[in-house]
Design a protein around this motif. Structure first.
Motif, mmCIF file in Angstrom:
data_model
loop_
_atom_site.group_PDB
_atom_site.id
_atom_site.type_symbol
_atom_site.label_atom_id
_atom_site.label_comp_id
_atom_site.label_asym_id
_atom_site.label_seq_id
_atom_site.Cartn_x
_atom_site.Cartn_y
_atom_site.Cartn_z
ATOM 1 N N ASP A 10 0.951 -1.195 -0.007
ATOM 2 C CA ASP A 10 -0.096 -0.069 0.031
ATOM 3 C C ASP A 10 0.961 1.135 0.008
ATOM 4 O O ASP A 10 1.972 1.184 0.781
ATOM 5 C CB ASP A 10 -1.102 0.070 1.160
ATOM 6 N N MET A 11 0.224 2.285 -0.498
ATOM 7 C CA MET A 11 1.174 3.672 -0.779
ATOM 8 C C MET A 11 0.441 4.391 0.608
ATOM 9 O O MET A 11 -0.672 4.589 0.880
ATOM 10 C CB MET A 11 0.802 4.474 -1.616
ATOM 11 N N VAL A 12 1.230 4.799 1.513
ATOM 12 C CA VAL A 12 0.848 5.545 2.690
ATOM 13 C C VAL A 12 1.590 7.029 2.717
ATOM 14 O O VAL A 12 2.534 7.134 2.317
ATOM 15 C CB VAL A 12 0.961 4.667 4.115
ATOM 16 N N ARG A 13 0.809 7.764 3.644
ATOM 17 C CA ARG A 13 1.443 9.021 3.952
ATOM 18 C C ARG A 13 1.808 9.015 5.486
ATOM 19 O O ARG A 13 0.975 8.755 6.266
ATOM 20 C CB ARG A 13 0.426 10.328 3.489
ATOM 21 N N ILE A 14 2.911 9.533 5.841
ATOM 22 C CA ILE A 14 3.233 9.711 7.240
ATOM 23 C C ILE A 14 2.446 10.933 7.742
ATOM 24 O O ILE A 14 2.949 11.990 7.281
ATOM 25 C CB ILE A 14 4.770 9.805 7.417
ATOM 26 N N ILE A 15 1.676 11.009 8.949
ATOM 27 C CA ILE A 15 1.152 11.909 9.410
ATOM 28 C C ILE A 15 1.685 12.561 10.700
ATOM 29 O O ILE A 15 1.162 13.394 11.306
ATOM 30 C CB ILE A 15 -0.304 11.892 9.579
ATOM 31 N N ALA A 16 2.740 11.853 11.229
ATOM 32 C CA ALA A 16 3.395 12.242 12.549
ATOM 33 C C ALA A 16 4.826 11.819 12.472
ATOM 34 O O ALA A 16 5.246 11.033 11.977
ATOM 35 C CB ALA A 16 2.547 11.788 13.761
ATOM 36 N N VAL A 23 5.684 10.194 1.561
ATOM 37 C CA VAL A 23 4.908 9.283 0.870
ATOM 38 C C VAL A 23 5.536 8.100 0.723
ATOM 39 O O VAL A 23 6.843 8.374 0.072
ATOM 40 C CB VAL A 23 4.082 9.622 -0.282
ATOM 41 N N GLY A 24 5.210 7.097 0.923
ATOM 42 C CA GLY A 24 6.078 5.726 0.522
ATOM 43 C C GLY A 24 5.161 4.473 0.621
ATOM 44 O O GLY A 24 4.040 4.494 0.933
ATOM 45 N N LYS A 25 5.939 3.421 0.171
ATOM 46 C CA LYS A 25 5.289 2.193 -0.101
ATOM 47 C C LYS A 25 5.505 1.399 1.175
ATOM 48 O O LYS A 25 6.657 1.135 1.519
ATOM 49 C CB LYS A 25 5.819 1.257 -1.440
ATOM 50 N N VAL A 26 4.393 0.415 1.798
ATOM 51 C CA VAL A 26 4.649 -0.246 2.778
ATOM 52 C C VAL A 26 5.565 -1.652 2.357
ATOM 53 O O VAL A 26 4.866 -2.168 1.565
ATOM 54 C CB VAL A 26 3.466 -0.738 3.409
ATOM 55 N N GLU A 74 -2.856 6.484 1.577
ATOM 56 C CA GLU A 74 -2.850 7.470 0.327
ATOM 57 C C GLU A 74 -4.002 7.508 -0.410
ATOM 58 O O GLU A 74 -4.641 6.392 -0.793
ATOM 59 C CB GLU A 74 -1.614 7.395 -0.501
ATOM 60 N N GLY A 75 -4.983 8.595 -0.507
ATOM 61 C CA GLY A 75 -6.207 8.605 -1.333
ATOM 62 C C GLY A 75 -7.414 8.418 -0.392
ATOM 63 O O GLY A 75 -8.457 8.492 -1.071
ATOM 64 N N GLU A 76 -7.194 8.432 0.994
ATOM 65 C CA GLU A 76 -8.412 8.212 1.578
ATOM 66 C C GLU A 76 -8.713 9.679 2.442
ATOM 67 O O GLU A 76 -7.753 10.640 2.415
ATOM 68 C CB GLU A 76 -8.117 7.365 2.802
#
Length: 76
Positions: A10-16, A23-26, A74-76
């Motif tokens: 999944d592609m995720v964004r780090i929020i903290a 943004v990176g891939k898990v 990412e995308g939510e």
């Protein structure tokens, strides 16, 4: 143990944290520890002892786990 909606790939964004906004891939998910490893984020320098393959040893950049609560899909 937390129910995890984030999966490997999944592609995720780090929020903290220090890498907030990246943004990176898990690359790995550890549901028992509630952590994930994100490609290119949470890098630390680790020392490596000399071995047969690596004669000199030295330093290696390694990705460390991030708590699931600090990432969002990412995308939510």
């Amino acid at each position: 143990m937390v129910k995890c909606k984030i999966k490997k790939g999944d592609m995720v964004r780090i929020i903290a944290g220090d890498d907030k906004g990246k943004v990176g891939k898990v690359t790995a998910v550890y549901p028992k520890k509630s952590t994930v490893i994100v490609e290119g984020c949470a890098l630390v320098k680790k020392t490596v002892k000399p071995t047969e393959e690596n004669k000199r040893g030295g330093f290696v950049n390694k990705e460390m786990p991030i708590h699931i609560s600090n990432v969002k899909k990412e995308g939510e």
